[in-house]
Every structure is written in C-alpha cells, then in structure tokens.
Enzyme design. Structure first.
Site, PDB file in Angstrom:
ATOM      1  N   CYS A   5      -2.952  -9.641  -1.926  1.00  0.00           N
ATOM      2  CA  CYS A   5      -1.731  -9.938  -1.161  1.00  0.00           C
ATOM      3  C   CYS A   5      -1.136  -8.641  -0.611  1.00  0.00           C
ATOM      4  O   CYS A   5      -0.822  -7.723  -1.372  1.00  0.00           O
ATOM      5  CB  CYS A   5      -0.730 -10.651  -2.065  1.00  0.00           C
ATOM      6  N   HIS A  47       4.890 -12.237  -7.242  1.00  0.00           N
ATOM      7  CA  HIS A  47       4.234 -13.002  -6.186  1.00  0.00           C
ATOM      8  C   HIS A  47       4.648 -14.469  -6.212  1.00  0.00           C
ATOM      9  O   HIS A  47       4.609 -15.126  -7.246  1.00  0.00           O
ATOM     10  CB  HIS A  47       2.711 -12.911  -6.301  1.00  0.00           C
ATOM     11  N   ASN A  87       9.985 -18.651   6.813  1.00  0.00           N
ATOM     12  CA  ASN A  87       8.927 -19.551   7.254  1.00  0.00           C
ATOM     13  C   ASN A  87       8.102 -19.968   6.041  1.00  0.00           C
ATOM     14  O   ASN A  87       7.772 -19.128   5.199  1.00  0.00           O
ATOM     15  CB  ASN A  87       8.036 -18.851   8.288  1.00  0.00           C
ATOM     16  N   HIS A  98       3.227 -14.485   1.019  1.00  0.00           N
ATOM     17  CA  HIS A  98       4.097 -14.002  -0.056  1.00  0.00           C
ATOM     18  C   HIS A  98       5.500 -14.201   0.499  1.00  0.00           C
ATOM     19  O   HIS A  98       5.839 -13.613   1.540  1.00  0.00           O
ATOM     20  CB  HIS A  98       3.794 -12.532  -0.368  1.00  0.00           C
ATOM     21  N   HIS A 100       8.954 -14.334   2.067  1.00  0.00           N
ATOM     22  CA  HIS A 100       9.767 -13.253   2.612  1.00  0.00           C
ATOM     23  C   HIS A 100      10.870 -13.837   3.475  1.00  0.00           C
ATOM     24  O   HIS A 100      10.637 -14.765   4.251  1.00  0.00           O
ATOM     25  CB  HIS A 100       8.916 -12.274   3.435  1.00  0.00           C
TER      26      HIS A 100
HETATM   27  P1  5GP Z   1       5.791 -14.703   8.837  1.00  0.00           P
HETATM   28  O1  5GP Z   1       5.236 -15.166  10.155  1.00  0.00           O
HETATM   29  O2  5GP Z   1       4.797 -14.847   7.706  1.00  0.00           O
HETATM   30  O3  5GP Z   1       7.119 -15.346   8.507  1.00  0.00           O
HETATM   31  O4  5GP Z   1       6.127 -13.179   9.024  1.00  0.00           O
HETATM   32  C1  5GP Z   1       5.290 -12.143   8.607  1.00  0.00           C
HETATM   33  C2  5GP Z   1       5.942 -10.852   9.036  1.00  0.00           C
HETATM   34  O5  5GP Z   1       5.343  -9.804   8.314  1.00  0.00           O
HETATM   35  C3  5GP Z   1       5.753 -10.542  10.515  1.00  0.00           C
HETATM   36  O6  5GP Z   1       7.032 -10.384  11.124  1.00  0.00           O
HETATM   37  C4  5GP Z   1       4.941  -9.251  10.517  1.00  0.00           C
HETATM   38  O7  5GP Z   1       5.321  -8.362  11.541  1.00  0.00           O
HETATM   39  C5  5GP Z   1       5.230  -8.681   9.136  1.00  0.00           C
HETATM   40  N1  5GP Z   1       4.154  -7.883   8.580  1.00  0.00           N
HETATM   41  C6  5GP Z   1       2.848  -8.248   8.461  1.00  0.00           C
HETATM   42  N2  5GP Z   1       2.145  -7.281   7.862  1.00  0.00           N
HETATM   43  C7  5GP Z   1       3.020  -6.276   7.592  1.00  0.00           C
HETATM   44  C8  5GP Z   1       2.881  -4.993   6.975  1.00  0.00           C
HETATM   45  O8  5GP Z   1       1.802  -4.570   6.545  1.00  0.00           O
HETATM   46  N3  5GP Z   1       4.005  -4.233   6.870  1.00  0.00           N
HETATM   47  C9  5GP Z   1       5.226  -4.662   7.314  1.00  0.00           C
HETATM   48  N4  5GP Z   1       6.263  -3.845   7.167  1.00  0.00           N
HETATM   49  N5  5GP Z   1       5.394  -5.876   7.905  1.00  0.00           N
HETATM   50  C10 5GP Z   1       4.290  -6.666   8.036  1.00  0.00           C
HETATM   51 ZN    ZN Z   2       2.121 -11.236  -3.177  1.00  0.00          ZN
END
Ligand code: 5GP
Ligand code: ZN
Length: 118
Positions: A5, A47, A87, A98, A100
């Site tokens: 992850c 997690h 989301n 994971h 967020h």
């Molecule tokens: P989701 O679409 O899952 O709600 O959002 C995932 C978010 O994680 C996206 O806004 C993307 O830019 C961010 N993200 C993905 N990988 C990384 C990473 O390695 N580092 C950081 N800081 N943000 C990430």
């Molecule tokens: Zn995780």
C-alpha cells in the site's frame, strides 16, 4: 501496515511525502497532484481500505481526521472554509485503497460538489 500500500509506505517513511501533520492516529500530507491551491490528504495510520470496511474500532481515527481538518486547512492557507472529500470504492471513484480525506480549499470557492448530470 499493508506491504503493497503506497499510503502505508508514506506513513512508514518509505515513500517521501510533504508531511503537514502527524499524531498517534493520523498522518497528513500534501497531495502530489493538487486540484486546488490547498489540497491535503489526511489518512489513518492503521491501514483501512475505505469506509466500506470501517467498524466501530476505526471511529477514533475517523473522528480525528474530521477533528483536525479545520486546523490543517487554516494553516495551509484556507482559513475561509474548505471541502472534505472521501471517495470510497469503485462507485466512489477511489484510486488509492487506503482511506484518505481530501481537504481542498484556497482563497476562492472550490466549486460545485459534483458535476451536474442533468
Ligand atoms: P482518490 O481518487 O483515491 O480519492 O485520490 C487519490 C489521491 O492520491 C489523488 O489525489 C492523488 O493525486 C494522490 N496520490 C496518489 N499517489 C500519491 C503519492 O504517492 N503521494 C501523494 N502525496 N499523493 C498521491
Ligand atoms: Zn495502507
């Protein structure tokens, strides 16, 4: 920790991030592709894929995420308000499995909550 992850790896310091906050339950860092001038992700350190898997055992971390959001938004440059987005799963268009919370804001309104379908 889930070994494959990326957000667990960020918590563990194995993948670099721009950290803005950390305590016993949560970790916060700047999104790598910010959608607004302020775009922070706040995650539980333990997690948890999404709210689909959440149980009462996760309530402390989930509460902390919301409880710290206003302070983090203000400190990051969005004192006039912000939006929290979580989301969940395929229908929720979640990309990173994971949990967020996105905290998005800045000095201008962030816009409509969802693109209208009608
Ligand atoms: P989701 O679409 O899952 O709600 O959002 C995932 C978010 O994680 C996206 O806004 C993307 O830019 C961010 N993200 C993905 N990988 C990384 C990473 O390695 N580092 C950081 N800081 N943000 C990430
Ligand atoms: Zn995780």
């Amino acid at each position: 920790m889930s070994s494959d992850c990326i957000f667990c790896k960020i918590v563990a310091g194995q993948i670099p991030s721009k950290k803005v906050y950390e305590d016993d339950l949560v970790f916060a860092f700047h999104d790598i592709h910010p959608q607004r001038p302020v775009h922070i992700l706040v995650i539980p350190k333990q997690h948890l894929c999404s709210l689909q898997e959440a149980t009462p055992a996760h309530e402390a971390a989930l509460g902390r995420i919301l409880g710290i959001a206003g302070k983090l938004a203000a400190e990051a440059g969005s004192p006039g308000g912000f939006r929290v987005i979580i989301n969940n799963g395929e229908i929720g268009c979640q990309e990173v499995p994971h949990l967020h919370a996105h905290i998005v804001g800045g000095d201008q309104p962030v816009g409509p909550m969802l693109k209208r379908q009608d």
